[in-house]
Design a protein around this motif. Structure first.
Motif, PDB file in Angstrom:
ATOM      1  N   ALA A 286       0.837  -1.197   0.000  1.00 38.51           N
ATOM      2  CA  ALA A 286       0.000   0.000   0.000  1.00 38.51           C
ATOM      3  C   ALA A 286       0.877   1.254   0.000  1.00 38.51           C
ATOM      4  CB  ALA A 286      -0.896   0.002   1.237  1.00 38.51           C
ATOM      5  N   VAL A 287       0.479   2.228  -0.772  1.00 38.57           N
ATOM      6  CA  VAL A 287       1.188   3.522  -0.746  1.00 38.57           C
ATOM      7  C   VAL A 287       1.257   4.035   0.695  1.00 38.57           C
ATOM      8  CG1 VAL A 287       0.991   5.948  -1.427  1.00 38.57           C
ATOM      9  CG2 VAL A 287       0.682   4.149  -3.136  1.00 38.57           C
ATOM     10  N   ALA A 288       0.183   3.814   1.437  1.00 37.24           N
ATOM     11  CA  ALA A 288       0.109   4.319   2.816  1.00 37.24           C
ATOM     12  C   ALA A 288       1.179   3.709   3.726  1.00 37.24           C
ATOM     13  CB  ALA A 288      -1.273   4.044   3.399  1.00 37.24           C
ATOM     14  N   SER A 289       1.737   2.557   3.322  1.00 35.37           N
ATOM     15  CA  SER A 289       2.703   1.872   4.195  1.00 35.37           C
ATOM     16  C   SER A 289       3.977   2.691   4.406  1.00 35.37           C
ATOM     17  CB  SER A 289       3.055   0.497   3.619  1.00 35.37           C
ATOM     18  OG  SER A 289       3.745   0.641   2.386  1.00 35.37           O
ATOM     19  N   ARG A 290       4.278   3.612   3.482  1.00 36.27           N
ATOM     20  CA  ARG A 290       5.523   4.383   3.601  1.00 36.27           C
ATOM     21  C   ARG A 290       5.269   5.862   3.881  1.00 36.27           C
ATOM     22  NH1 ARG A 290       6.857   0.513  -0.924  1.00 36.27           N
ATOM     23  NH2 ARG A 290       5.141   1.606  -1.903  1.00 36.27           N
ATOM     24  N   VAL A 291       4.007   6.246   3.937  1.00 31.14           N
ATOM     25  CA  VAL A 291       3.687   7.671   4.020  1.00 31.14           C
ATOM     26  C   VAL A 291       4.146   8.291   5.340  1.00 31.14           C
ATOM     27  CG1 VAL A 291       1.774   9.300   4.224  1.00 31.14           C
ATOM     28  CG2 VAL A 291       1.846   7.710   2.313  1.00 31.14           C
ATOM     29  N   GLU A 292       3.962   7.565   6.433  1.00 28.14           N
ATOM     30  CA  GLU A 292       4.360   8.140   7.723  1.00 28.14           C
ATOM     31  C   GLU A 292       5.860   8.436   7.741  1.00 28.14           C
ATOM     32  OE1 GLU A 292       3.268   5.820  11.143  1.00 28.14           O
ATOM     33  OE2 GLU A 292       4.302   7.220  12.491  1.00 28.14           O
ATOM     34  N   ARG A 293       6.642   7.471   7.242  1.00 29.39           N
ATOM     35  CA  ARG A 293       8.100   7.661   7.219  1.00 29.39           C
ATOM     36  C   ARG A 293       8.484   8.879   6.372  1.00 29.39           C
ATOM     37  NH1 ARG A 293      12.256   4.583   4.131  1.00 29.39           N
ATOM     38  NH2 ARG A 293      10.619   3.133   3.489  1.00 29.39           N
ATOM     39  N   PHE A 294       7.883   9.005   5.183  1.00 28.71           N
ATOM     40  CA  PHE A 294       8.274  10.108   4.297  1.00 28.71           C
ATOM     41  C   PHE A 294       7.654  11.442   4.700  1.00 28.71           C
ATOM     42  CE2 PHE A 294       8.861   6.545   1.099  1.00 28.71           C
ATOM     43  CZ  PHE A 294      10.222   6.466   1.332  1.00 28.71           C
ATOM     44  N   SER A 295       6.715  11.395   5.622  1.00 29.95           N
ATOM     45  CA  SER A 295       6.114  12.648   6.099  1.00 29.95           C
ATOM     46  C   SER A 295       6.982  13.319   7.155  1.00 29.95           C
ATOM     47  CB  SER A 295       4.740  12.390   6.716  1.00 29.95           C
ATOM     48  OG  SER A 295       3.873  11.894   5.744  1.00 29.95           O
ATOM     49  N   LYS A 296       7.900  12.552   7.732  1.00 26.38           N
ATOM     50  CA  LYS A 296       8.738  13.102   8.801  1.00 26.38           C
ATOM     51  C   LYS A 296       9.944  13.828   8.209  1.00 26.38           C
ATOM     52  CE  LYS A 296       7.643   9.929  12.519  1.00 26.38           C
ATOM     53  NZ  LYS A 296       7.641   8.479  12.512  1.00 26.38           N
ATOM     54  N   ILE A 297      10.227  14.978   8.737  1.00 26.02           N
ATOM     55  CA  ILE A 297      11.411  15.725   8.324  1.00 26.02           C
ATOM     56  C   ILE A 297      12.520  15.442   9.325  1.00 26.02           C
ATOM     57  CG2 ILE A 297      12.374  18.033   7.941  1.00 26.02           C
ATOM     58  CD1 ILE A 297      10.236  17.328   5.912  1.00 26.02           C
ATOM     59  N   ASP A 298      13.679  15.059   8.814  1.00 25.65           N
ATOM     60  CA  ASP A 298      14.846  14.817   9.666  1.00 25.65           C
ATOM     61  C   ASP A 298      15.893  15.863   9.300  1.00 25.65           C
ATOM     62  OD1 ASP A 298      17.158  14.044  10.869  1.00 25.65           O
ATOM     63  OD2 ASP A 298      17.166  12.002  10.059  1.00 25.65           O
ATOM     64  N   ILE A 299      16.086  16.827  10.176  1.00 23.25           N
ATOM     65  CA  ILE A 299      16.971  17.940   9.807  1.00 23.25           C
ATOM     66  C   ILE A 299      18.444  17.554   9.815  1.00 23.25           C
ATOM     67  CG2 ILE A 299      15.375  19.785  10.504  1.00 23.25           C
ATOM     68  CD1 ILE A 299      17.190  20.055  13.044  1.00 23.25           C
ATOM     69  N   THR A 300      18.774  16.337  10.224  1.00 27.09           N
ATOM     70  CA  THR A 300      20.176  15.912  10.152  1.00 27.09           C
ATOM     71  C   THR A 300      20.466  15.199   8.823  1.00 27.09           C
ATOM     72  OG1 THR A 300      19.822  13.761  11.188  1.00 27.09           O
ATOM     73  CG2 THR A 300      20.247  15.633  12.649  1.00 27.09           C
ATOM     74  N   ASN A 301      19.480  15.116   7.976  1.00 34.22           N
ATOM     75  CA  ASN A 301      19.667  14.463   6.680  1.00 34.22           C
ATOM     76  C   ASN A 301      19.050  15.295   5.570  1.00 34.22           C
ATOM     77  OD1 ASN A 301      21.090  12.062   7.316  1.00 34.22           O
ATOM     78  ND2 ASN A 301      19.240  11.298   8.303  1.00 34.22           N
ATOM     79  N   VAL A 302      19.379  14.905   4.341  1.00 35.31           N
ATOM     80  CA  VAL A 302      18.794  15.573   3.183  1.00 35.31           C
ATOM     81  C   VAL A 302      17.882  14.591   2.457  1.00 35.31           C
ATOM     82  CG1 VAL A 302      20.698  15.009   1.599  1.00 35.31           C
ATOM     83  CG2 VAL A 302      19.335  17.054   1.201  1.00 35.31           C
ATOM     84  N   HIS A 303      16.766  15.084   1.976  1.00 35.11           N
ATOM     85  CA  HIS A 303      15.848  14.276   1.178  1.00 35.11           C
ATOM     86  C   HIS A 303      15.349  15.153   0.042  1.00 35.11           C
ATOM     87  CE1 HIS A 303      12.126  11.381   1.100  1.00 35.11           C
ATOM     88  NE2 HIS A 303      12.976  11.138   0.143  1.00 35.11           N
ATOM     89  N   LEU A 304      15.717  14.795  -1.176  1.00 38.93           N
ATOM     90  CA  LEU A 304      15.408  15.625  -2.339  1.00 38.93           C
ATOM     91  C   LEU A 304      14.466  14.896  -3.286  1.00 38.93           C
ATOM     92  CD1 LEU A 304      18.997  16.947  -3.207  1.00 38.93           C
ATOM     93  CD2 LEU A 304      17.283  17.981  -1.699  1.00 38.93           C
ATOM     94  N   VAL A 305      13.714  15.659  -4.048  1.00 40.90           N
ATOM     95  CA  VAL A 305      12.911  15.084  -5.123  1.00 40.90           C
ATOM     96  C   VAL A 305      13.249  15.784  -6.434  1.00 40.90           C
ATOM     97  CG1 VAL A 305      10.951  14.237  -3.779  1.00 40.90           C
ATOM     98  CG2 VAL A 305      10.973  16.626  -4.514  1.00 40.90           C
ATOM     99  N   ALA A 306      13.126  15.027  -7.520  1.00 40.45           N
ATOM    100  CA  ALA A 306      13.199  15.594  -8.871  1.00 40.45           C
ATOM    101  C   ALA A 306      11.772  15.683  -9.379  1.00 40.45           C
ATOM    102  CB  ALA A 306      14.031  14.693  -9.780  1.00 40.45           C
ATOM    103  N   VAL A 307      11.409  16.872  -9.816  1.00 39.90           N
ATOM    104  CA  VAL A 307      10.022  17.141 -10.182  1.00 39.90           C
ATOM    105  C   VAL A 307       9.957  17.560 -11.643  1.00 39.90           C
ATOM    106  CG1 VAL A 307       8.040  18.637  -9.696  1.00 39.90           C
ATOM    107  CG2 VAL A 307       9.499  17.874  -7.825  1.00 39.90           C
ATOM    108  N   SER A 308       9.080  16.914 -12.390  1.00 36.38           N
ATOM    109  CA  SER A 308       8.797  17.355 -13.759  1.00 36.38           C
ATOM    110  C   SER A 308       7.641  18.342 -13.687  1.00 36.38           C
ATOM    111  CB  SER A 308       8.420  16.161 -14.628  1.00 36.38           C
ATOM    112  OG  SER A 308       7.839  16.622 -15.831  1.00 36.38           O
ATOM    113  N   ALA A 309       7.915  19.560 -14.087  1.00 34.12           N
ATOM    114  CA  ALA A 309       6.885  20.605 -13.995  1.00 34.12           C
ATOM    115  C   ALA A 309       6.381  20.943 -15.387  1.00 34.12           C
ATOM    116  CB  ALA A 309       7.470  21.842 -13.328  1.00 34.12           C
ATOM    117  N   THR A 310       5.098  20.729 -15.609  1.00 38.57           N
ATOM    118  CA  THR A 310       4.472  21.105 -16.881  1.00 38.57           C
ATOM    119  C   THR A 310       3.230  21.930 -16.569  1.00 38.57           C
ATOM    120  OG1 THR A 310       3.040  19.175 -16.937  1.00 38.57           O
ATOM    121  CG2 THR A 310       5.218  18.938 -17.969  1.00 38.57           C
ATOM    122  N   ASP A 311       2.572  22.389 -17.631  1.00 38.24           N
ATOM    123  CA  ASP A 311       1.339  23.155 -17.426  1.00 38.24           C
ATOM    124  C   ASP A 311       0.287  22.310 -16.714  1.00 38.24           C
ATOM    125  OD1 ASP A 311       2.593  25.189 -18.648  1.00 38.24           O
ATOM    126  OD2 ASP A 311       1.618  24.924 -20.601  1.00 38.24           O
TER     127      ASP A 311
END
Ligand code: COA
Length: 191
Positions: free
Chosen positions: A51-76
């Motif tokens: 389930a997508v929900a299985s990882r959501v809690e983990r990725f919702s947390k911000i850890d200021i001792t680490n970096v977490h980046l995304v690559a985003v395709s931006a279109t209209d």
């Protein structure tokens, strides 16, 4: 590329309309869907049919001792998260405070277009110039030629083979341990 937002002006090859930015809690479901998608999860330790929900809690947390980046395709039509990369603390030990683990995933339709390079360069600039990370380590399946090429281009070296490292589609697959030490660690001025 609409430039990396958070730091310096070092070279960042312009390409299409891919933006690299920090992951936000509101990205958690999209990142989770990416991590579980076909053509990406097989190369990592993610499970299929989760389930997508299985990882959501983990990725919702911000850890200021680490970096977490995304690559985003931006279109209209809007934004699509097409890649993610981050560092994570390996052990809760002061003696390993200099080390981080690395994870990276690009959506299958976006692989082989240099987005991995872009994310890796941004993660390494953060680690080298801003966080003072001295050792970055990872494991990669021994037959994942594209990932190994990417890592070697960015200064990672092979440390050894981990036999029968993980079950992958019914077979225990070997992995390489790889690491990169800071190429030019910052030093203190003489007292
Ligand atoms: C591995 C991964 C992160 C690489 O990112 P990417 O955006 O696809 O890779 P890039 O386009 O930046 O290319 C990386 C390098 O691999 C090379 N490459 C591409 N396909 C290749 C292949 N089949 N075999 C060997 N090298 C390959 C590219 O030419 C490039 O090298 P270069 O510096 O000479 O140009 C991405 O493909 C991915 O997420 N795969 C699925 C999940 C995964 O395996 N993650 C890694 C877990 S350890």
């Amino acid at each position: 590329l609409r430039e990396i937002q958070f730091m310096d002006t070092q070279a960042n090859t312009p390409a299409s309309s891919i933006l690299i930015r920090a992951a936000e809690p509101t990205d958690a479901a999209a990142i989770s869907a990416l991590m579980g998608s076909e053509g990406t999860f097989e190369g990592t330790l993610q499970m299929p049919l989760m389930a997508v929900a299985s990882r959501v809690e983990r990725f919702s947390k911000i850890d200021i001792t680490n970096v977490h980046l995304v690559a985003v395709s931006a279109t209209d039509a809007g934004e699509e998260i097409v890649g993610a990369a981050g560092l994570f603390q390996l052990h809760n030990s002061l003696r390993r405070a200099h080390a981080r683990g690395l994870g990276i995933t690009i959506a299958s339709g976006w692989q082989g277009q240099g987005i991995g390079h872009q994310l890796m360069a941004a993660v390494l600039r953060w680690a080298d110039n801003w966080a003072g990370v001295l050792r970055i380590e990872l494991t990669v399946f021994a037959d994942n030629a594209r990932a190994i090429t990417l890592y070697e281009r960015h200064g990672f070296v092979r440390e050894g083979v981990m036999r029968a490292f993980a079950l992958r589609d019914g077979i225990f697959a070997d992995a390489l341990a790889m690491s990169r030490l800071h190429p030019n660690p910052p030093t203190l001025p003489k007292p």
